[in-house]
Design a protein around this motif. Structure first.
Motif, mmCIF file in Angstrom:
data_model
loop_
_atom_site.group_PDB
_atom_site.id
_atom_site.type_symbol
_atom_site.label_atom_id
_atom_site.label_comp_id
_atom_site.label_asym_id
_atom_site.label_seq_id
_atom_site.Cartn_x
_atom_site.Cartn_y
_atom_site.Cartn_z
ATOM 1 N N LEU A 121 -3.936 -4.112 10.250
ATOM 2 C CA LEU A 121 -4.131 -4.007 8.804
ATOM 3 C C LEU A 121 -5.617 -3.969 8.449
ATOM 4 C CD1 LEU A 121 -1.454 -6.587 7.543
ATOM 5 C CD2 LEU A 121 -1.170 -4.154 7.975
ATOM 6 N N LEU A 166 -2.400 -0.457 -0.544
ATOM 7 C CA LEU A 166 -1.047 -1.031 -0.579
ATOM 8 C C LEU A 166 -1.135 -2.521 -0.275
ATOM 9 C CD1 LEU A 166 1.391 1.396 1.254
ATOM 10 C CD2 LEU A 166 1.877 0.220 -0.862
ATOM 11 N N ILE A 178 2.599 1.663 8.999
ATOM 12 C CA ILE A 178 1.171 1.385 8.809
ATOM 13 C C ILE A 178 0.331 2.538 9.351
ATOM 14 C CG2 ILE A 178 -0.743 -0.175 9.357
ATOM 15 C CD1 ILE A 178 1.459 -1.464 7.556
ATOM 16 N N PHE A 196 0.386 5.346 6.834
ATOM 17 C CA PHE A 196 -0.476 5.074 5.676
ATOM 18 C C PHE A 196 -1.938 5.340 6.029
ATOM 19 C CE2 PHE A 196 3.010 1.879 4.575
ATOM 20 C CZ PHE A 196 3.590 2.722 3.647
ATOM 21 N N LYS A 197 -2.347 4.864 7.196
ATOM 22 C CA LYS A 197 -3.755 4.997 7.590
ATOM 23 C C LYS A 197 -4.133 6.459 7.820
ATOM 24 C CE LYS A 197 -5.012 0.520 9.167
ATOM 25 N NZ LYS A 197 -6.003 -0.172 9.984
ATOM 26 N N PRO A 250 9.413 -1.129 5.248
ATOM 27 C CA PRO A 250 8.146 -0.476 4.901
ATOM 28 C C PRO A 250 8.189 1.041 5.054
ATOM 29 C CG PRO A 250 7.946 -1.728 6.951
ATOM 30 C CD PRO A 250 9.260 -2.109 6.333
ATOM 31 N N PHE A 306 1.098 -5.670 0.650
ATOM 32 C CA PHE A 306 2.428 -6.054 1.128
ATOM 33 C C PHE A 306 2.603 -7.567 1.111
ATOM 34 C CE2 PHE A 306 2.629 -1.866 3.232
ATOM 35 C CZ PHE A 306 3.959 -1.548 3.033
ATOM 36 N N LYS A 337 -5.339 2.235 2.398
ATOM 37 C CA LYS A 337 -5.655 0.924 2.967
ATOM 38 C C LYS A 337 -4.446 0.008 2.808
ATOM 39 C CE LYS A 337 -10.524 1.270 1.584
ATOM 40 N NZ LYS A 337 -10.417 2.301 0.531
ATOM 41 N N VAL A 338 -4.180 -0.796 3.832
ATOM 42 C CA VAL A 338 -3.011 -1.683 3.799
ATOM 43 C C VAL A 338 -3.464 -3.138 3.946
ATOM 44 C CG1 VAL A 338 -0.735 -2.170 4.759
ATOM 45 C CG2 VAL A 338 -1.649 0.155 4.875
ATOM 46 N N SER A 389 7.442 -1.416 10.903
ATOM 47 C CA SER A 389 6.180 -1.714 10.215
ATOM 48 C C SER A 389 5.006 -0.997 10.866
ATOM 49 C CB SER A 389 5.926 -3.222 10.194
ATOM 50 O OG SER A 389 6.901 -3.891 9.439
#
Length: 575
Positions: free
Chosen positions: A423, A256, A393, A396-397, A491, A258, A402-403, A389
């Motif tokens: 990140l 991702l 995050i 996602f992890k 997000p 951002f 991966k961000v 956020s």
């Protein structure tokens, strides 16, 4: 085909053809099929209700304010740009516009997915279709009719429902081939039983049952119903889908990208810390003294301080003998004290000691408050990271995504935000045209990339990405290069988007698996494979199974509504 064959044969027996009619089986078959159709259409109509709800959100009339201050009720079609309209308590907002008078809280939940009422006062934008709270508002019309936010949303939803994705094309092809299979197996069954020496009526009944039970209703409905529900319900939760395939493929995202400002951060230069360094002053007094000097300034630092003071309901004292210290700060007299709000550079020039903990973060801008030439405290400001956020995050992890962050800010700010959020990497001092190159670099590493941006200067990167997500578009939903548009710059909404994309794809696979699996079992039974064991499936029972399979597909698709309902208010721990 099955009903026609059965009816023609039964009618022929009435007029002299030797054999037995099965009008009773035929009428039962039709009754069961009609019941199945009714339940199926009820589910389909339920899928379109979400879109109908969007349409019904606009009121029929608006209160237009005339030149003499009186109001007149007019149809929405009559409204034009720059008209002033009055929105009374509890009424729906008839058009997009800017508040020019009054203050109230608006419920935008069915438009943007924002669960809390949003405060609107002079200068704020309002969206047509939102519901006014207890206050009255005067609004200057910006977009009316076809150009309004709600109409754009409805158009996007309709277009997305019409466009077929890869999964839907596959479903359509499968349904077409199932029709051919039904005819071939049906006539093959008739031939087989006639050769086996069974009466024509028995062989014909087997053929009719095969054709009925193989009817591709479930397969034909498997994908379109999921599409209709997911697209309309997404729009109600602030996810506007322009590209069906990209939405379904959001489940494949591995990286991702951002944009920082306004997405991972609030986009507003605000107070992050304020402390006292002199026991003679409290933290709040330091902030209060600074606000006295900054209350008339338009500088981002001043705006941030005043916003914090108002948020904390701290009264702002009056400042006298105001003077700007060129490049260093401002000074004035407040309640008999000589107060200065200055930069760290001013302290160094005057050889005043700079408290080390005041400059602990490189991402912050720090100003010091001096009272009678002594440091009373300091105020740190930054483009603050959104509370949501960090949570997004982590999600996602947990799911191996991966961000990365791209920002036009300097490396110091980029590194600070990246570390704070944990990140996987960041790209700083990036120009808009360079973002597309970064997307390509990630794609060359075999990543399935989603790019998030504002849809204007990020257009090349949005087009290059496997999934382009325009965020924070507000009332401007015409982000032509984006596959998906998120109304709010949150997000968490992207996490919900990926989750709902996965849920939608899962429903499609489940429906296809059921519709296909059902036929692999039902066709042999209808053909009479268990005849020697004493089990024969009649046409009416076949119709019951066929209708039941269609209803199961329809009900399974409806469960999507509950899926997004669970994901929107709170971010799930995992996908």
């Amino acid at each position: 085909m099955a009903i026609s064959v059965a009816y023609v044969y039964s009618t022929a027996t009435v007029f002299g053809l030797k054999g037995e009619d099965f009008f009773w089986e035929l009428s039962t078959l039709i009754d069961i099929m009609l019941l199945g159709h009714w339940l199926e259409m009820k589910s389909i109509l339920g899928a379109s209700k979400a879109l109908q709800l969007l349409v019904s959100m606009m009121p029929a009339e608006a209160h237009r304010v005339k030149a003499d201050g009186q109001t007149e009720d007019v149809k929405l079609e009559v409204l034009e740009k720059n008209d002033i309209i009055l929105i009374k308590p509890g009424e729906k907002v008839p058009a997009d516009g800017i508040v020019v008078g009054g203050s109230s809280y608006l419920n935008e939940s069915r438009l943007t997915g924002e669960s809390k009422p949003v405060k609107k006062e002079k200068g704020n934008k309002v969206i047509g279709g939102s519901v006014n709270g207890n206050g009255s508002l005067k609004v200057k019309v910006e977009h009316a009719g076809k150009n309004s936010y709600l109409n754009k949303v409805i158009k996007l939803v309709e277009e997305a429902q019409k466009v077929k994705s890869r999964m839907q094309n596959f479903s359509d092809r499968a349904a077409k081939w199932l029709t051919y299979i039904a005819l071939c197996v049906g006539f093959g069954t008739l031939t087989f039983w006639l050769i086996a020496g069974q009466p024509f009526v028995f062989a014909l009944e087997r053929m009719v049952t095969v054709m009925v039970i193989t009817c591709p209703h479930a397969l034909g409905l498997a994908i379109p119903l999921v599409v209709a529900i997911s697209t309309a319900v997404s729009a109600q939760n602030g996810l506007l889908i322009r590209n069906r395939t990209a939405f379904e493929e959001s489940r494949k995202i591995t990286a991702l990208l951002f944009d920082k400002t306004g997405t991972l951060t609030t986009g507003v230069f605000g107070v992050t810390r304020f402390e006292t360094t002199d026991p003679g002053f409290t933290k709040e007094e330091v902030l209060q003294l600074a606000s006295a000097l900054e209350q008339t300034s338009e500088h981002p630092i001043a705006v941030g301080i005043i916003h914090k003071v108002k948020e904390m309901n701290i009264p702002i004292p009056r400042a006298e003998k105001f003077n700007a210290i060129t490049g260093k700060g401002v000074e004035a007299e407040v309640e008999g004290k000589k107060v200065k709000v200055v930069s760290p550079g001013y302290l160094k020039e005057r050889s005043l000691p700079v408290p080390e903990f005041a400059l602990s973060s490189k991402a912050e801008t720090v100003v010091f408050v001096l009272v009678n030439e002594k440091i009373a405290g300091f105020i740190a400001l930054a483009d603050a990271v959104r509370p949501e956020s960090k949570e997004a995050i982590k999600t996602f992890k947990r799911n191996n995504i991966k961000v990365y962050m791209v920002t036009g800010d300097n490396k110091i700010v980029g590194e600070a935000v990246s570390k704070e959020l944990g990140l996987d990497g960041y790209y700083a001092e990036v120009l808009p045209h360079q973002k597309a190159e970064i997307v390509k670099q990630l794609q060359n590493k075999k990543e399935f990339v989603a790019m998030t941006g504002d849809g204007v200067n990020d257009a090349p990167a949005l087009a290059q990405a496997d999934v382009g997500i325009a965020v924070g578009s507000g009332t401007d939903v015409a982000a032509e290069t984006a596959d998906i548009i998120l109304v709010n710059s949150n997000p968490k909404d992207i996490a919900n988007l990926i989750l709902f994309g996965k849920a939608t794809y899962t429903k499609m696979v489940q429906n296809l698996a059921w519709a296909t699996g059902y036929n692999t079992v039902a066709i042999p039974l209808a053909a009479g494979v268990l005849y020697k064991s004493g089990f024969v499936l009649g046409p009416a029972i076949g119709a019951l199974f066929m209708s039941l399979s269609t209803i199961i597909v329809a009900v399974n698709a409806q469960l999507l509504k509950r899926k997004i309902g669970k994901t929107s208010p709170h971010l799930p721990p995992s996908f």
